[in-house]
Design a protein around this motif. Structure first.
Motif, PDB file in Angstrom:
ATOM      1  N   UNK A  32       0.836  -1.209   0.000  1.00 43.76           N
ATOM      2  CA  UNK A  32       0.000   0.000   0.000  1.00 43.76           C
ATOM      3  C   UNK A  32       0.868   1.255   0.000  1.00 43.76           C
ATOM      4  N   UNK A  64       3.959   1.261  -1.282  1.00 40.32           N
ATOM      5  CA  UNK A  64       4.565   1.275  -2.624  1.00 40.32           C
ATOM      6  C   UNK A  64       3.667   2.045  -3.593  1.00 40.32           C
ATOM      7  N   UNK A  65       2.356   1.826  -3.462  1.00 41.67           N
ATOM      8  CA  UNK A  65       1.406   2.468  -4.381  1.00 41.67           C
ATOM      9  C   UNK A  65       1.410   3.988  -4.222  1.00 41.67           C
ATOM     10  N   UNK A  66       2.008   4.477  -3.129  1.00 38.61           N
ATOM     11  CA  UNK A  66       2.061   5.920  -2.885  1.00 38.61           C
ATOM     12  C   UNK A  66       3.483   6.474  -2.955  1.00 38.61           C
TER      13      UNK A  66
END
Ligand SMILES: Cc1cc2nc3c(=O)[nH]c(=O)nc-3n(C[C@H](O)[C@H](O)[C@H](O)COP(=O)(O)O)c2cc1C
Ligand code: SF4
Ligand code: FES
Lengths: 163, 513
Positions: free
Chosen positions: A86, A88-90
Motif C-alpha cells: 500500500x 509502494x502504491x504511494x
C-alpha cells in the motif's frame, strides 16, 4: 538506553527474574531487555538460558528469527520505512531511495554520527495515508522526500539540544 | 452545556497531526476564554478527512476536516460555524458513513476508546450479560447460527471451531486472539484495538465462557504501539470493574487476559507459528493435524481467532444471531470491514454486508485513485492475494465469488495502484517478501522464493524471456503444490495474476521503463 556497561548485567538479571515465571516467558523477556537497553547484548543470552532452562543456542535462535530483536546498540533513533504494497502504491520506493541517499546508509545500518538507524518495516497499519514512517512510538503518514528531510533535521537537532 | 470537541487519538489521525491539533485547540480555546471539553475519541475511519474534528453543542455532532494546525484559530473564531470552509455538516449524515452497514464498527470514533462508561452507554457488555445466562453449548449454537466465518483469512466457520474446543478434553483451555495483522493494506484489527478495545475484550470473555477457557492471550504485532497502550489500559480497567478476573460480574466464572507482543515476523500471523511464538520459540509453522483446537497452546485445546471474528461476537450475543446473519449473501453472512488503502482518493474503513461489488468499493466509496490517474491494478486480501484488473471490478464481494476468479477476500484489505505501477516489480516484491518472511521449514517456499526473485530479475532484464517465463511458471506450481502453509502456497497468486493479467509489463526490453 544510557545504562553504563556495569548496569547491563543488573538490568538483565532484574528483567529475567521478574518475567521468568510467565508461561512462554522468552519473548516478554527479550522485549523487556530491548525496551531498556535498546538491544539484546550477547552477555544476556546465557543469563536468559539459565533462568529458562534452555540452551544458549535456543535463545540465540529466537533472537535471530525475529526481525525486531537486534544484537547491537542502534543509533539514538530508529527510523523505520514501510516497504509494503500500500505504501509502494504511494511512492515508497522513491522515498526509500531518497532516505538511503540522504542518510548515507543501507537498511540495518547506522549513520556515522550514530544518530539514526534505518530499518525496513512491512506495514504499520497506516495504509490509506502512506508512505508511512515510524520513529519510536510515532507513526507519520504521507511522507515524501521533503518531509523526510525535515524529520531527519528535527531528529538530529534534538540530539544537539540534549548535549 | 459546554462545547464538546472531539479529536481522534488513533494512529492514522495522529500520523497526520491530530496530536498537535488537539493541543492547539485547548490552548486557543483557553486564550479566548472559551470553555470546551476536549474528548479524545477514536477515528471514524474516514482517513482522507483526518484529522477529523467533531463538535457537539448539545444538538448533535458536526464534523470538520481535514484540520491542519493552521486552521485551528479560524475554526475557533467562527465558533465551529457551518460556514467554515472545513465544515462537513452532521457527522452521521456524511454519505460515506451513512451508506455503510456498521455493525462491528458501530461505535468506531463515537466514543472515547478507553472509557468504560462510554462503552456501557453504547450497548457494551450487554452481550456478556446475556452470555452469562446461557450454557456453553447454547453460546456455541448462537455463534453457529450467526454464520460467522473467521475474518483472519481462511474464513473457517467460527462456531464449528468453538464446538471442537468445547468438546475437547483439557484441564486448561485457551482463547488466543490473532492480532498480528500483517497484511499490507489492512488496519481493521488495529482500529478495533485502538478505538473500541472493550469490544474485543468482551468477545474474548464470551469465547472463554463458550468453550470453558479461563485464560486468554492477545498476540499483538509490535508495530502497533498505540493499540498496545489502549489494550493494556482497557484490560486494567475491565479487571478493576469485575469484567475480568476470578468472578466475572459475580457469576463465579473466571477469565484472565494478557497482551503478548510479537517481534516483526509476518509468518507469526499463521496460527501455528503464532502458538510457537507465544510459547517462546521461533515462529516455525507446525504441521496440521493436530488442529490447534485439539492441541494448541502448550499442547492444550485452543481457540485461535482473528480480532474481527472475536469482535463480532458481542453484537451477536446482544442483538441475536439472526440479526447478524440477516446481512450478507449465500454462505458469506454478516458484514466485512473492508479497508481501502494505497493509491485511493478516499481511503479508510468501509464496513459492508457481503455481496456489494468491488467497483462500488473502489469508485463510489474510494473515489478512484488519489493521484487522479486511472486505476490499473488492485490487490485484495494482503500480500498473498491476487492482483485484479479493472475488468474484474464487477466481482461480488463474497468469499465464493472471489475464489471463483482465483482471488481471495482474506482480511478485507484493498490496495489500489494507478497506471504508474510496474507489475513485474510487484511480482518481484511478492517473491522478495516471501524470502524475507518464510519460516524456512520447507524447501519450495524457502528456496523457491529466492529463485523466484532471480528469475523475475532476468525477465525484467530481458534475458531468455520465454525460457524464464516458463521457469517462473514451473516455480510457482512447485511452490503451490509443495508448501506446508499458505506463505509458500499462496505467494504465487499475486505473481501469476501479475503476469497473466499484465503480460506487457513482463515483455519490456531490458532497461526500458
Ligand atoms: C502466512 C500467514 C499469515 C497469516 N496472518 C494472519 C494475521 O495476521 N491475522 C490473522 O488473524 N490471521 C492470519 N492468518 C490466518 C491464521 O492462520 C488463522 O487462519 C486465523 O488466525 C484463524 O482465525 P479466524 O478463524 O478467526 O480467521 C495467516 C495465515 C498465514 C498462512
Ligand atoms: S510454506 Fe514457507 S512459511 Fe509455510 S511452513 Fe513452509 S517454509 Fe514455513
Ligand atoms: S503498507 Fe505501509 S503502512 Fe501499511
Amino acid at each position: 538506553m544510557d545504562e553504563t556497561q556495569a548496569g547491563v548485567p543488573d538490568t538483565v538479571e532484574t528483567i529475567v527474574t521478574s518475567l521468568k515465571h510467565k508461561p512462554g516467558a522468552l519473548l516478554p523477556i527479550l522485549h523487556g531487555i530491548q525496551d531498556h537497553l535498546g538491544y539484546i547484548p550477547d552477555d544476556a543470552i546465557p543469563v536468559i538460558a539459565r533462568a529458562l532452562r534452555i540452551t544458549a543456542a535456543d535463545v540465540h535462535g529466537v533472537v535471530s528469527f525475529y526481525h525486531y530483536f537486534r544484537s547491537e546498540q542502534p543509533g539514538r533513533h530508529v527510523v523505520e520505512l514501510c516497504r509494503a504494497e500500500a505504501c509502494q502504491a504511494r511512492g515508497a520506493r522513491a522515498l526509500e531511495a531518497h532516505a538511503k541517499a540522504r542518510l548515507g546508509v543501507d537498511y540495518g545500518q547506522t549513520t556515522t554520527d550514530r544518530s539514526i538507524t534505518l530499518k525496513p518495516v512491512y506495514c504499520l497499519g497506516n495504509c490509506a495515508t502512506g508512505p508511512s514512517v515510524r520513529v519510536g512510538e510515532h507513526i507519520k503518514g504521507r511522507m515524501d522526500p521533503a518531509r523526510f528531510d525535515r524529520l531527519v533535521d528535527d531528529l538530529t537537532t534534538y540530539k544537539l539540544e540534549l548535549n | 452545556m459546554s462545547l464538546r470537541v472531539f479529536v481522534p487519538c488513533e494512529t492514522t489521525a495522529l500520523s497526520l497531526g491530530a496530536g498537535d491539533v488537539a493541543t492547539l485547540i485547548s490552548r486557543e480555546a483557553e486564550a479566548r476564554g472559551l470553555e470546551i471539553e476536549l474528548v479524545r475519541n477514536g477515528s471514524r475511519g474516514l482517513f482522507w478527512l483526518e484529522p477529523l474534528v467533531e463538535v457537539d453543542d448539545g444538538t448533535g455532532r458536526r464534523a470538520f476536516g481535514p484540520v491542519d494546525t493552521a486552521d485551528v484559530a479560524s475554526l475557533l473564531d467562527s465558533h465551529f460555524g457551518d460556514d467554515h470552509p472545513l465544515a462537513l455538516g452532521p457527522t452521521d449524515e456524511l454519505p460515506w458513513l451513512k451508506q455503510q452497514q456498521r455493525v462491528t464498527f458501530a461505535r468506531l470514533g463515537v466514543t472515547d476508546p478507553v472509557s468504560l462508561n462510554d462503552y456501557r452507554a453504547t450497548g457494551g457488555f450487554d452481550g456478556l450479560h446475556n452470555a452469562l445466562e446461557l450454557t456453553p453449548q447454547q453460546l456455541v449454537d448462537k455463534v453457529k447460527a450467526s454464520g460467522l466465518r473467521g475474518r483472519g483469512g481462511a474464513a473457517f466457520p467460527t462456531g464449528i471451531k468453538w464446538q471442537t474446543v468445547l468438546d475437547a478434553a483439557g484441564a486448561q483451555k485457551y482463547i488466543v486472539c490473532n492480532a498480528d495483522e500483517g497484511d499490507s493494506g489492512t488496519f481493521a484489527d488495529r482500529l478495533v484495538m485502538e478505538c473500541d478495545p472493550y469490544m474485543l475484550i468482551e468477545g474474548m470473555i464470551i469465547a472463554g465462557l463458550a468453550v470453558g477457557a479461563t485464560q486468554g492471550y492477545i498476540y499483538l504485532r509490535e508495530e502497533y504501539p498505540l493499540a498496545h497502550r489502549h489494550l493494556d489500559l482497557a484490560i486494567a480497567r475491565a479487571e478493576a470493574a469485575g469484567y475480568l478476573g476470578n468472578n466475572i460480574q459475580n457469576s463465579g466464572r473466571a477469565f484472565a487476559l494478557e497482551v503478548r507482543l510479537g517481534a516483526g515476523a509476518y509468518i507469526c500471523g499463521e496460527e501455528t507459528s503464532l502458538l510457537e511464538s507465544l510459547e517462546g520459540k521461533r515462529g516455525m509453522v507446525r504441521a496440521k493435524p493436530p488442529l490447534p483446537a485439539i492441541e494448541g497452546l502448550f499442547g492444550l485445546p485452543t481457540v485461535v481467532n482473528n480480532v474481527l471474528s472475536l469482535a463480532a461476537v458481542p453484537s451477536i450475543l446482544r442483538d441475536g444471531p439472526e440479526h447478524y446473519a440477516g446481512f450478507g449473501v449465500e454462505r458469506s453472512r454478516g458484514t466485512l470491514p473492508f479497508q481501502l488503502a494505497g493509491n485511493i482518493a478516499q481511503g479508510g474503513l468501509v464496513e459492508l454486508a457481503f455481496g456489494h461489488s468491488l467497483r462500488e468499493l473502489i469508485e463510489d466509496f474510494g473515489g478512484g485513485s488519489a493521484s487522479g490517474r486511472p486505476v490499473r491494478a488492485v490487490q485484495v486480501g494482503g500480500p498473498l492475494g491476487a492482483y485484479l484488473s479493472p475488468a474484474q471490478f464487477d466481482t461480488a464481494l463474497d468469499y465464493e465469488a472471489f475464489s471463483a476468479i482465483g482471488a481471495v477476500l482474506g482480511h478485507g484489505g484493498v490496495v489500489v495502484f494507478d497506471d504508474s505501477v510496474d507489475m513485474a516489480e510487484q511480482a518481484r516484491f511478492s517473491m522478495e517478501f516471501c524470502v524475507e518472511e518464510s519460516c524456512g521449514k520447507c524447501t519450495p517456499c524457502r528456496i523457491g522464493s529466492t529463485r523466484g526473485v532471480e528469475v523475475i530479475d532476468r525477465i525484467m532484464r530481458g534475458e531468455n524471456r520465454d525460457a524464464n517465463m516458463a521457469l517462473l511458471e514451473d516455480l510457482c506450481d512447485t511452490m503451490i503444490q509443495g508448501s506446508l502453509c499458505a506463505m509458500g502456497g499462496m505467494t504465487p497468486f499475486p505473481v501469476k495474476s501479475a503476469y497473466t493479467l499484465f503480460p506487457e509489463d513482463f515483455q519490456r526490453q531490458g532497461g526500458e521503463a
